[in-house]
Write a protein that holds these residues in place. Structure first.
Motif, short mmCIF file in Angstrom:
data_model
loop_
_atom_site.label_atom_id
_atom_site.label_comp_id
_atom_site.label_asym_id
_atom_site.label_seq_id
_atom_site.Cartn_x
_atom_site.Cartn_y
_atom_site.Cartn_z
N VAL A 1 48.87 -22.88 50.87
CA VAL A 1 49.52 -21.64 51.53
C VAL A 1 50.29 -22.89 52.66
N VAL B 1 52.22 -15.01 50.31
CA VAL B 1 51.96 -15.59 51.50
C VAL B 1 52.87 -16.09 52.71
N GLN B 2 53.60 -16.82 52.07
CA GLN B 2 54.45 -17.61 52.82
C GLN B 2 55.06 -16.11 53.59
N LEU C 1 45.30 -13.82 60.14
CA LEU C 1 45.49 -14.72 58.43
C LEU C 1 44.45 -14.62 57.39
N VAL D 1 46.88 -10.02 49.25
CA VAL D 1 47.23 -10.94 48.16
C VAL D 1 45.96 -11.64 47.25
N ILE E 1 45.40 -11.35 54.24
CA ILE E 1 46.14 -12.67 52.60
C ILE E 1 45.10 -11.39 52.02
#
Length: 264
Positions: free
Chosen positions: A213, A256-257, A90, A97, A94
């Motif tokens: 998130v 992110v999703q 993750l 972003v 991430i």
């Protein structure tokens, strides 16, 4: 060779856990019936008394169970590895972003996951010295006093939140919410509006806005925040903060999703 910072008791505890999969000496794998105390002492080269103390501690922590005089690892031990790999994956996903959002807003942006009663930073793009605390990837902070912690706690059932809180709540500043009922009121507010705001509770002069998130399956896996100093022009009403920062944060969370969905 082990240095002055080497913690021998921790190393021995790890050896006990490893003994269930063959141990450091590469012994044969564990049968489904678990291991006896004698087998564990043989694989770890620990005394029976020392091995037993470690096993009792691991059992109290939920990582080991004793059945019919033999010891077995519980599924909880998988959390040790899963948390590491999941957070690492993750974090890599991430970080870009976070950097893009920081460049867009001109403010410090971070991401963190919830671990027990703490948050753990997994990505960060600092812009300037808004936060006097030393924060980097891996830093742990109490969830109740942080916007990213509250953004994630707000999505959990109340009983799970209570299990994560270490009472009494410590006052990190004069403004820290330490009353549990007031904290739950803040969590309900954050859940209702979809974002959380913490002002001067972690550090005097610091405001932080965060959004959760969510994974493609609907599970909250992290939070994103913008940290703002009240002495550098970032002061403003709650409505102004929402208008300026919440939308971009939510867009980043949705990005992110989407990235997570491509991996699932």
């Amino acid at each position: 060779m082990a240095g002055a910072d080497y913690v021998q008791s921790l190393a021995r505890g790890v050896d006990v856990i490893r003994s269930f999969t063959g141990g450091p000496a590469g012994a044969s794998s564990t049968s489904s019936a678990g291991l006896s105390l004698a087998e564990i002492t043989e694989r770890t080269a620990l005394s029976r008394a020392t091995a037993r103390r470690f096993l009792v501690t691991l059992a109290d922590l939920g990582y080991v169970v004793r059945r019919r005089g033999r010891f077995e690892l519980t599924p909880k031990v998988l959390e040790l590895g899963y948390a590491c790999f999941a957070s690492a994956d993750l974090s890599q996903l991430i970080q870009p972003v976070v950097e893009d959002l920081s460049a867009r807003l001109g403010e410090s942006v971070s991401a963190a996951v919830l671990d027990g009663g703490d948050i753990v930073y997994i990505a960060r793009a600092p812009v300037r010295g808004v936060v006097r605390l030393e924060i980097s990837v891996g830093t742990r902070l109490p969830a109740y006093a942080t916007s990213m912690g509250r953004a994630q706690l707000a999505q959990l059932p109340a009983e799970q939140v209570r299990e994560r809180l270490e009472l009494p709540l410590a006052a990190l500043t004069p403004d820290t919410v330490t009353d549990v009922d007031e904290l739950f009121a803040q969590l309900r507010l954050g859940r209702r509006r979809g974002w959380s705001l913490v002002e001067h509770e972690l550090e005097a002069g610091l405001r932080s806005v965060a959004v959760p998130v969510v994974s493609p399956g609907g599970e909250v896996v992290a939070a994103l925040n913008v940290a703002l100093g009240t002495s550098d022009g970032a002061a403003g009403s709650c409505a102004e903060l929402e208008e300026t920062f919440v939308g971009p944060l939510q867009e980043a969370a949705e990005r992110v999703q989407a990235l997570l969905g491509m991996q699932w």
